[in-house]
Design a protein around this motif. Structure first.
Motif, PDB file in Angstrom:
ATOM      1  N   LYS A 182      18.194 -87.300 -58.826  1.00 42.88           N
ATOM      2  CA  LYS A 182      17.180 -88.240 -58.860  1.00 42.88           C
ATOM      3  C   LYS A 182      15.944 -87.645 -59.817  1.00 42.88           C
ATOM      4  CE  LYS A 182      17.666 -88.604 -53.937  1.00 42.88           C
ATOM      5  NZ  LYS A 182      17.081 -88.065 -52.495  1.00 42.88           N
ATOM      6  N   LYS A 183      15.806 -86.361 -59.978  1.00 39.98           N
ATOM      7  CA  LYS A 183      14.678 -85.841 -60.704  1.00 39.98           C
ATOM      8  C   LYS A 183      15.283 -84.176 -61.242  1.00 39.98           C
ATOM      9  CE  LYS A 183       9.852 -85.214 -60.204  1.00 39.98           C
ATOM     10  NZ  LYS A 183       8.807 -85.293 -59.315  1.00 39.98           N
ATOM     11  N   VAL A 184      14.495 -84.192 -62.282  1.00 32.48           N
ATOM     12  CA  VAL A 184      14.732 -82.456 -62.802  1.00 32.48           C
ATOM     13  C   VAL A 184      13.216 -81.939 -63.145  1.00 32.48           C
ATOM     14  CG1 VAL A 184      15.496 -81.078 -64.797  1.00 32.48           C
ATOM     15  CG2 VAL A 184      16.797 -83.284 -63.972  1.00 32.48           C
ATOM     16  N   ILE A 185      12.998 -80.960 -62.247  1.00 35.79           N
ATOM     17  CA  ILE A 185      11.669 -80.202 -62.499  1.00 35.79           C
ATOM     18  C   ILE A 185      12.029 -78.794 -62.886  1.00 35.79           C
ATOM     19  CG2 ILE A 185      10.943 -81.829 -60.848  1.00 35.79           C
ATOM     20  CD1 ILE A 185      11.060 -79.628 -58.721  1.00 35.79           C
ATOM     21  N   ALA A 186      10.613 -78.418 -63.479  1.00 33.86           N
ATOM     22  CA  ALA A 186      10.475 -77.030 -63.960  1.00 33.86           C
ATOM     23  C   ALA A 186      10.325 -76.074 -62.748  1.00 33.86           C
ATOM     24  CB  ALA A 186       9.515 -76.877 -65.014  1.00 33.86           C
ATOM     25  N   ALA A 187      11.018 -74.874 -62.680  1.00 37.84           N
ATOM     26  CA  ALA A 187      10.710 -73.975 -61.583  1.00 37.84           C
ATOM     27  C   ALA A 187      10.089 -72.863 -62.048  1.00 37.84           C
ATOM     28  CB  ALA A 187      11.888 -73.398 -61.160  1.00 37.84           C
TER      29      ALA A 187
END
Length: 72
Positions: free
Chosen positions: A67-72
């Protein structure tokens, strides 16, 4: 799923490394992928564009359920 994501990251990793950076997979939960940009990419002002137009597109293409790719 994790293996497919890692393979997708391998396709974009050379571009990041050419600019002195890299990427690592942090976690995958409920269709959300967390990655960490490292090296020169970590503090780059263009990192958000890299995330959405490079990393997220590559991962979603390889693993349609993401669904989504985010920075950690």
């Amino acid at each position: 799923m994790r293996d497919k994501i890692e393979k997708a990251l391998e396709t974009i990793r050379p571009s990041l490394q050419m600019d002195g950076g890299d990427i690592e997979l942090v976690s995958v939960e409920d269709g959300i992928v967390k990655v960490r940009l490292t090296g020169a990419c970590g503090g780059c002002p263009m990192s958000q564009i890299t995330m959405t137009q490079g990393v997220e597109q590559a991962i979603k293409k390889a693993v349609p359920g993401i669904k989504k790719v985010i920075a950690a």
